[in-house]
Design a protein around this motif. Structure first.
Motif, mmCIF file in Angstrom:
data_model
loop_
_atom_site.group_PDB
_atom_site.id
_atom_site.type_symbol
_atom_site.label_atom_id
_atom_site.label_comp_id
_atom_site.label_asym_id
_atom_site.label_seq_id
_atom_site.Cartn_x
_atom_site.Cartn_y
_atom_site.Cartn_z
ATOM 1 N N ALA A 168 0.828 -1.204 0.000
ATOM 2 C CA ALA A 168 0.000 0.000 0.000
ATOM 3 C C ALA A 168 0.866 1.260 0.000
ATOM 4 N N ALA A 169 1.872 1.301 0.862
ATOM 5 C CA ALA A 169 2.747 2.478 0.931
ATOM 6 C C ALA A 169 3.519 2.662 -0.377
ATOM 7 N N SER A 170 4.009 1.562 -0.935
ATOM 8 C CA SER A 170 4.793 1.630 -2.171
ATOM 9 C C SER A 170 3.958 2.112 -3.352
ATOM 10 N N VAL A 171 2.769 1.563 -3.515
ATOM 11 C CA VAL A 171 1.920 1.947 -4.646
ATOM 12 C C VAL A 171 1.382 3.368 -4.469
ATOM 13 N N ALA A 172 1.116 3.778 -3.249
ATOM 14 C CA ALA A 172 0.733 5.170 -3.018
ATOM 15 C C ALA A 172 1.866 6.095 -3.463
ATOM 16 N N ALA A 173 3.104 5.746 -3.135
ATOM 17 C CA ALA A 173 4.261 6.549 -3.548
ATOM 18 C C ALA A 173 4.394 6.570 -5.069
ATOM 19 N N LEU A 174 4.245 5.425 -5.703
ATOM 20 C CA LEU A 174 4.300 5.372 -7.165
ATOM 21 C C LEU A 174 3.214 6.230 -7.798
ATOM 22 N N THR A 175 2.063 6.266 -7.172
ATOM 23 C CA THR A 175 0.956 7.054 -7.705
ATOM 24 C C THR A 175 1.237 8.553 -7.575
ATOM 25 N N VAL A 176 1.860 8.964 -6.479
ATOM 26 C CA VAL A 176 2.274 10.367 -6.355
ATOM 27 C C VAL A 176 3.179 10.731 -7.527
ATOM 28 N N ILE A 177 4.135 9.866 -7.827
ATOM 29 C CA ILE A 177 5.035 10.130 -8.947
ATOM 30 C C ILE A 177 4.268 10.169 -10.272
ATOM 31 N N ASP A 178 3.388 9.221 -10.490
ATOM 32 C CA ASP A 178 2.614 9.207 -11.736
ATOM 33 C C ASP A 178 1.797 10.479 -11.891
ATOM 34 N N MET A 179 1.195 10.940 -10.825
ATOM 35 C CA MET A 179 0.356 12.135 -10.885
ATOM 36 C C MET A 179 1.174 13.406 -11.125
ATOM 37 N N CYS A 180 2.443 13.397 -10.709
ATOM 38 C CA CYS A 180 3.262 14.622 -10.741
ATOM 39 C C CYS A 180 4.394 14.609 -11.759
ATOM 40 N N LYS A 181 4.565 13.545 -12.502
ATOM 41 C CA LYS A 181 5.737 13.422 -13.374
ATOM 42 C C LYS A 181 5.808 14.490 -14.460
ATOM 43 N N ALA A 182 4.684 15.071 -14.844
ATOM 44 C CA ALA A 182 4.709 16.139 -15.834
ATOM 45 C C ALA A 182 5.397 17.392 -15.292
ATOM 46 N N LEU A 183 5.391 17.551 -13.972
ATOM 47 C CA LEU A 183 6.044 18.699 -13.335
ATOM 48 C C LEU A 183 7.476 18.411 -12.915
ATOM 49 N N ASP A 184 7.759 17.137 -12.588
ATOM 50 C CA ASP A 184 9.024 16.852 -11.907
ATOM 51 C C ASP A 184 9.451 15.414 -12.192
ATOM 52 N N MET A 185 10.404 15.259 -13.082
ATOM 53 C CA MET A 185 10.912 13.914 -13.400
ATOM 54 C C MET A 185 11.981 13.456 -12.408
ATOM 55 N N GLY A 186 12.387 14.317 -11.480
ATOM 56 C CA GLY A 186 13.457 13.982 -10.545
ATOM 57 C C GLY A 186 12.990 13.463 -9.198
ATOM 58 N N MET A 187 11.718 13.139 -9.069
ATOM 59 C CA MET A 187 11.203 12.643 -7.783
ATOM 60 C C MET A 187 11.862 11.323 -7.418
ATOM 61 N N VAL A 188 11.970 11.081 -6.106
ATOM 62 C CA VAL A 188 12.620 9.871 -5.604
ATOM 63 C C VAL A 188 11.752 9.255 -4.516
ATOM 64 N N ILE A 189 11.572 7.931 -4.603
ATOM 65 C CA ILE A 189 10.923 7.167 -3.532
ATOM 66 C C ILE A 189 12.022 6.579 -2.667
ATOM 67 N N ASP A 190 11.896 6.763 -1.348
ATOM 68 C CA ASP A 190 12.832 6.103 -0.435
ATOM 69 C C ASP A 190 12.119 5.822 0.889
ATOM 70 N N GLY A 191 12.843 5.228 1.785
ATOM 71 C CA GLY A 191 12.307 4.987 3.115
ATOM 72 C C GLY A 191 11.179 3.980 3.191
ATOM 73 N N VAL A 192 11.031 3.133 2.183
ATOM 74 C CA VAL A 192 9.976 2.112 2.246
ATOM 75 C C VAL A 192 10.385 1.108 3.313
ATOM 76 N N CYS A 193 9.554 0.994 4.352
ATOM 77 C CA CYS A 193 9.916 0.096 5.459
ATOM 78 C C CYS A 193 8.697 -0.261 6.290
ATOM 79 N N LEU A 194 8.828 -1.353 7.006
ATOM 80 C CA LEU A 194 7.830 -1.754 7.991
ATOM 81 C C LEU A 194 8.088 -0.955 9.264
ATOM 82 N N LEU A 195 7.061 -0.276 9.754
ATOM 83 C CA LEU A 195 7.189 0.500 10.982
ATOM 84 C C LEU A 195 6.810 -0.303 12.214
#
Length: 159
Positions: free
Chosen positions: A117-144
């Motif tokens: 869920a956390a990973s796909v939510a992050a990917l979706t943020v990138i998909d929604m915003c890639k027209a503005l910013d191709m340099g986005m980075v996903i990190d910190g994916v972890c079990l809390l």
């Protein structure tokens, strides 16, 4: 330590959970998307042509948790009782912090569902915003955190 997803010959196999007791199982996972300040501002102001980034990412994360067993071969299909995806905008780091929560009463944990869920939510943020910013980075994916089951309660240190 023996891996539970390998049979005696070392081949991958799905764990038999039929004899495990049903307990309440919960898990929380995180991810972070860093971006330009202008992209974060566009998210905050709901100013993207594709629509509301965080609402779309929330739905994508919830759907992903429900489809986890379709994506990860040895995960059991689970009857989730709760999935939540929350966001916090971090203006100091130009980031969207994502936290996913999953819960069920069952025989196996929900860690992979929360991580998915956390990973796909992050990917979706990138998909929604890639027209503005191709340099986005996903990190910190972890079990809390996770609770329930034989291994008991786990809380990640230094979160």
């Amino acid at each position: 330590m023996t891996l539970t997803h390998c049979d005696s010959s070392g081949a991958a196999s799905m764990v038999d959970i039929a004899d495990k007791p049903v307990t309440t199982r919960e898990a929380r996972a995180a991810a972070r998307v860093t971006m330009s300040a202008s992209t974060l501002q566009a998210i905050e102001e709901n100013g993207l042509k594709k629509g509301d980034v965080l609402a779309t990412a929330r739905i994508a994360g919830i759907q992903a948790a429900k489809k986890c067993s379709d994506l990860i071969p040895l995960c059991h299909p689970l009857a989730l009782s709760k999935v939540a995806v929350e966001f916090a905008l971090d203006k100091n780091a130009n980031a969207v912090n994502i936290e996913a929560y999953c819960k069920l009463a069952g025989r196996t944990g929900v860690e992979m569902e929360a991580l998915t869920a956390a990973s796909v939510a992050a990917l979706t943020v990138i998909d929604m915003c890639k027209a503005l910013d191709m340099g986005m980075v996903i990190d910190g994916v972890c079990l809390l955190e996770k609770s329930g089951g034989r291994r008991g309660h786990y809380v990640r240190e230094n979160t």
